[in-house]
Write a protein that holds these residues in place. Structure first.
Motif, short mmCIF file in Angstrom:
data_model
loop_
_atom_site.label_atom_id
_atom_site.label_comp_id
_atom_site.label_asym_id
_atom_site.label_seq_id
_atom_site.Cartn_x
_atom_site.Cartn_y
_atom_site.Cartn_z
N GLY A 47 0.82 -0.82 0.09
CA GLY A 47 -0.14 -0.15 0.54
C GLY A 47 0.74 1.31 -0.19
O GLY A 47 2.14 1.11 -0.44
N ASN A 48 0.34 2.59 -0.21
CA ASN A 48 1.38 3.84 0.14
C ASN A 48 2.18 4.17 1.08
O ASN A 48 1.41 3.73 2.02
N GLY A 49 3.22 5.10 0.89
CA GLY A 49 3.71 4.73 1.68
C GLY A 49 4.38 6.54 1.32
O GLY A 49 5.02 7.08 0.55
N HIS A 50 5.08 7.33 2.11
CA HIS A 50 5.19 8.65 2.40
C HIS A 50 6.82 8.51 3.37
O HIS A 50 6.78 7.83 4.30
N TYR A 51 7.50 9.69 2.58
CA TYR A 51 8.77 9.74 3.68
C TYR A 51 9.41 11.25 3.22
O TYR A 51 9.07 11.58 2.61
#
Length: 204
Positions: free
Chosen positions: A193-197
């Motif tokens: 699924g979605n991720g951000h950093y």
């Protein structure tokens, strides 16, 4: 109270890449019936009203409605077990929004606190992979996304102009591992699924 923090954060949620919540300022429906998201923060250096909180981590879990702007979020806060009592109290105030700053934007949306726990948090950055393990409850690894045409060493994809507490610029990522077990009655596997950093620099 005055404070400042600098560090990095990672995020994992149950939406597909890229999640509608992030790109709409919380006003578009999530991809699934509920929006369940984990924010993991590592403070590289920081001071909260004279308390040094450097090299400590905090994780925030949110279970919200499909349209997050509607509020009634259920929130859990996990504070690094390596923090002493003073550090834990200081970090709790900042990441709950009580001390002002970016997280306070979400305070009106919170409908209930599931709990606050001090647990071992293992936060790691390894090139374009970023991971956080929260005791036995949450285990996440995300990988920054690169357009296939650029090859594995190409520039990572990003979003700019975001309404987001961590940063207005976020790296687009996908989870290579995203599981939860017994998080206040909630268990999941959001792998893929979605991720951000992003790095973050906060002060108030």
């Amino acid at each position: 109270m005055s404070w400042n923090l600098t560090g990095t954060y990672l995020e994992s949620c149950n939406c597909d890449v890229v999640c509608p919540c992030t790109t709409s300022g919380l006003t578009a429906p999530a991809d699934h019936e509920r929006c369940q998201v984990t924010f993991a923060f590592h403070v590289d250096s920081g001071n909260v009203d004279g308390v040094d909180v450097s090299d400590r981590s905090v994780v925030v879990f949110v279970d919200g409605p499909r349209v997050m702007a509607e509020g009634d979020w259920k929130v859990a806060l996990y504070i690094d077990a390596s923090a002493d009592d003073g550090q834990a109290e200081a970090l709790g105030k900042v990441f709950s929004g009580q001390a002002g700053g970016p997280m306070s934007v979400f305070t009106p949306l919170i409908g209930g606190v599931l709990g606050v726990q001090r647990v071992p948090i293992d936060y790691r950055d390894d090139g374009r992979r970023h991971a956080a393990r929260v005791g036995d409850a949450i285990d996440i690894e995300i990988e920054d996304q690169v357009a296939p045409q650029y090859g594995k060493d190409g520039p990572v994809m990003g979003l700019t102009g975001m309404f987001h507490p961590a940063s207005s610029t976020l790296t687009i990522a996908r989870s290579t591992r995203a599981t939860g077990a017994g998080v206040y009655g909630r268990s999941w596997d959001f792998t893929g699924g979605n991720g951000h950093y992003a790095p973050f620099t906060w002060a108030a």
